[in-house]
Design a protein around this motif. Structure first.
Motif, PDB file in Angstrom:
ATOM      1  N   LYS A  89      -2.975  -7.690  -3.072  1.00  0.00           N
ATOM      2  CA  LYS A  89      -4.398  -7.934  -3.311  1.00  0.00           C
ATOM      3  C   LYS A  89      -4.910  -9.094  -2.467  1.00  0.00           C
ATOM      4  O   LYS A  89      -6.013  -9.043  -1.927  1.00  0.00           O
ATOM      5  CB  LYS A  89      -4.637  -8.222  -4.782  1.00  0.00           C
ATOM      6  N   TYR A  90      -4.117 -10.140  -2.335  1.00  0.00           N
ATOM      7  CA  TYR A  90      -4.600 -11.351  -1.671  1.00  0.00           C
ATOM      8  C   TYR A  90      -4.194 -11.473  -0.209  1.00  0.00           C
ATOM      9  O   TYR A  90      -4.681 -12.346   0.484  1.00  0.00           O
ATOM     10  CB  TYR A  90      -4.110 -12.591  -2.427  1.00  0.00           C
ATOM     11  N   ASN A  91      -3.303 -10.610   0.284  1.00  0.00           N
ATOM     12  CA  ASN A  91      -2.851 -10.727   1.665  1.00  0.00           C
ATOM     13  C   ASN A  91      -2.890  -9.349   2.332  1.00  0.00           C
ATOM     14  O   ASN A  91      -1.994  -8.529   2.128  1.00  0.00           O
ATOM     15  CB  ASN A  91      -1.429 -11.296   1.695  1.00  0.00           C
ATOM     16  N   PRO A  92      -3.904  -9.068   3.166  1.00  0.00           N
ATOM     17  CA  PRO A  92      -4.011  -7.753   3.810  1.00  0.00           C
ATOM     18  C   PRO A  92      -2.836  -7.443   4.741  1.00  0.00           C
ATOM     19  O   PRO A  92      -2.448  -6.284   4.876  1.00  0.00           O
ATOM     20  CB  PRO A  92      -5.308  -7.835   4.607  1.00  0.00           C
ATOM     21  N   GLU A  93      -2.253  -8.458   5.359  1.00  0.00           N
ATOM     22  CA  GLU A  93      -1.105  -8.213   6.242  1.00  0.00           C
ATOM     23  C   GLU A  93       0.086  -7.710   5.448  1.00  0.00           C
ATOM     24  O   GLU A  93       0.820  -6.821   5.891  1.00  0.00           O
ATOM     25  CB  GLU A  93      -0.752  -9.483   6.987  1.00  0.00           C
ATOM     26  N   TYR A  94       0.279  -8.251   4.254  1.00  0.00           N
ATOM     27  CA  TYR A  94       1.380  -7.786   3.405  1.00  0.00           C
ATOM     28  C   TYR A  94       1.124  -6.354   2.962  1.00  0.00           C
ATOM     29  O   TYR A  94       2.049  -5.551   2.868  1.00  0.00           O
ATOM     30  CB  TYR A  94       1.526  -8.715   2.198  1.00  0.00           C
ATOM     31  N   ARG A  95      -0.135  -6.032   2.691  1.00  0.00           N
ATOM     32  CA  ARG A  95      -0.504  -4.669   2.303  1.00  0.00           C
ATOM     33  C   ARG A  95      -0.133  -3.682   3.395  1.00  0.00           C
ATOM     34  O   ARG A  95       0.437  -2.622   3.142  1.00  0.00           O
ATOM     35  CB  ARG A  95      -2.005  -4.624   2.017  1.00  0.00           C
ATOM     36  N   GLU A  96      -0.444  -4.031   4.646  1.00  0.00           N
ATOM     37  CA  GLU A  96      -0.088  -3.159   5.775  1.00  0.00           C
ATOM     38  C   GLU A  96       1.422  -3.046   5.932  1.00  0.00           C
ATOM     39  O   GLU A  96       1.950  -1.985   6.250  1.00  0.00           O
ATOM     40  CB  GLU A  96      -0.721  -3.679   7.057  1.00  0.00           C
ATOM     41  N   PHE A  97       2.131  -4.145   5.697  1.00  0.00           N
ATOM     42  CA  PHE A  97       3.595  -4.114   5.772  1.00  0.00           C
ATOM     43  C   PHE A  97       4.168  -3.143   4.744  1.00  0.00           C
ATOM     44  O   PHE A  97       5.066  -2.346   5.060  1.00  0.00           O
ATOM     45  CB  PHE A  97       4.154  -5.528   5.554  1.00  0.00           C
ATOM     46  N   ILE A  98       3.648  -3.173   3.530  1.00  0.00           N
ATOM     47  CA  ILE A  98       4.124  -2.265   2.478  1.00  0.00           C
ATOM     48  C   ILE A  98       3.808  -0.816   2.848  1.00  0.00           C
ATOM     49  O   ILE A  98       4.644   0.075   2.685  1.00  0.00           O
ATOM     50  CB  ILE A  98       3.490  -2.634   1.125  1.00  0.00           C
ATOM     51  N   CYS A 139      12.299  -8.282 -13.186  1.00  0.00           N
ATOM     52  CA  CYS A 139      11.349  -7.728 -14.160  1.00  0.00           C
ATOM     53  C   CYS A 139       9.927  -7.712 -13.633  1.00  0.00           C
ATOM     54  O   CYS A 139       9.165  -6.807 -13.949  1.00  0.00           O
ATOM     55  CB  CYS A 139      11.399  -8.532 -15.450  1.00  0.00           C
ATOM     56  N   PHE A 140       9.553  -8.714 -12.860  1.00  0.00           N
ATOM     57  CA  PHE A 140       8.170  -8.849 -12.433  1.00  0.00           C
ATOM     58  C   PHE A 140       7.965  -8.595 -10.951  1.00  0.00           C
ATOM     59  O   PHE A 140       6.992  -9.061 -10.375  1.00  0.00           O
ATOM     60  CB  PHE A 140       7.647 -10.246 -12.803  1.00  0.00           C
ATOM     61  N   ARG A 141       8.871  -7.842 -10.314  1.00  0.00           N
ATOM     62  CA  ARG A 141       8.727  -7.656  -8.870  1.00  0.00           C
ATOM     63  C   ARG A 141       7.520  -6.789  -8.518  1.00  0.00           C
ATOM     64  O   ARG A 141       6.832  -7.058  -7.538  1.00  0.00           O
ATOM     65  CB  ARG A 141       9.999  -7.127  -8.249  1.00  0.00           C
ATOM     66  N   TYR A 142       7.235  -5.764  -9.308  1.00  0.00           N
ATOM     67  CA  TYR A 142       6.089  -4.913  -8.995  1.00  0.00           C
ATOM     68  C   TYR A 142       4.756  -5.626  -9.231  1.00  0.00           C
ATOM     69  O   TYR A 142       3.873  -5.518  -8.381  1.00  0.00           O
ATOM     70  CB  TYR A 142       6.174  -3.598  -9.752  1.00  0.00           C
ATOM     71  N   PRO A 143       4.584  -6.354 -10.332  1.00  0.00           N
ATOM     72  CA  PRO A 143       3.333  -7.131 -10.438  1.00  0.00           C
ATOM     73  C   PRO A 143       3.197  -8.181  -9.334  1.00  0.00           C
ATOM     74  O   PRO A 143       2.094  -8.415  -8.835  1.00  0.00           O
ATOM     75  CB  PRO A 143       3.433  -7.800 -11.813  1.00  0.00           C
ATOM     76  N   ILE A 144       4.309  -8.783  -8.927  1.00  0.00           N
ATOM     77  CA  ILE A 144       4.252  -9.760  -7.834  1.00  0.00           C
ATOM     78  C   ILE A 144       3.833  -9.072  -6.542  1.00  0.00           C
ATOM     79  O   ILE A 144       3.000  -9.591  -5.785  1.00  0.00           O
ATOM     80  CB  ILE A 144       5.613 -10.468  -7.680  1.00  0.00           C
ATOM     81  N   ILE A 145       4.364  -7.880  -6.268  1.00  0.00           N
ATOM     82  CA  ILE A 145       3.985  -7.130  -5.069  1.00  0.00           C
ATOM     83  C   ILE A 145       2.504  -6.772  -5.114  1.00  0.00           C
ATOM     84  O   ILE A 145       1.796  -6.890  -4.113  1.00  0.00           O
ATOM     85  CB  ILE A 145       4.865  -5.866  -4.919  1.00  0.00           C
ATOM     86  N   LEU A 146       2.020  -6.343  -6.282  1.00  0.00           N
ATOM     87  CA  LEU A 146       0.604  -5.982  -6.400  1.00  0.00           C
ATOM     88  C   LEU A 146      -0.302  -7.188  -6.175  1.00  0.00           C
ATOM     89  O   LEU A 146      -1.340  -7.086  -5.513  1.00  0.00           O
ATOM     90  CB  LEU A 146       0.337  -5.368  -7.768  1.00  0.00           C
ATOM     91  N   ILE A 147       0.083  -8.337  -6.702  1.00  0.00           N
ATOM     92  CA  ILE A 147      -0.720  -9.547  -6.491  1.00  0.00           C
ATOM     93  C   ILE A 147      -0.719  -9.938  -5.023  1.00  0.00           C
ATOM     94  O   ILE A 147      -1.760 -10.292  -4.457  1.00  0.00           O
ATOM     95  CB  ILE A 147      -0.183 -10.694  -7.387  1.00  0.00           C
ATOM     96  N   LEU A 148       0.439  -9.863  -4.379  1.00  0.00           N
ATOM     97  CA  LEU A 148       0.505 -10.186  -2.954  1.00  0.00           C
ATOM     98  C   LEU A 148      -0.326  -9.213  -2.126  1.00  0.00           C
ATOM     99  O   LEU A 148      -0.992  -9.618  -1.164  1.00  0.00           O
ATOM    100  CB  LEU A 148       1.953 -10.172  -2.471  1.00  0.00           C
TER     101      LEU A 148
END
Length: 59
Positions: A40-49, A29-38
């Motif tokens: 926001k706080y982790n630029p490496e994760y943003r690049e991975f996505i 249920c909360f996978r998309y909000p969890i992805i958005l929070i990650l």
């Protein structure tokens, strides 16, 4: 607090299955909000996505 060791086997199984279903439904249920929070706080994760989305679009 319930002492887990004194419960019968069936009750232990029911508790474990119930908690696993609850955790799974929470993640689904909360996978998309969890992805958005990650993102926001982790630029490496943003690049991975971004790379994984680009790979999916190429296919």
């Amino acid at each position: 607090m319930i002492d887990f060791n004194t419960l019968p086997l069936v009750s232990k199984i029911v508790l474990v299955v119930g908690f696993s279903i609850g955790i799974t439904s929470f993640i689904l249920c909360f996978r998309y909000p969890i992805i958005l929070i990650l993102m926001k706080y982790n630029p490496e994760y943003r690049e991975f996505i971004r790379r994984s989305i680009a790979r999916k679009k190429r296919k």
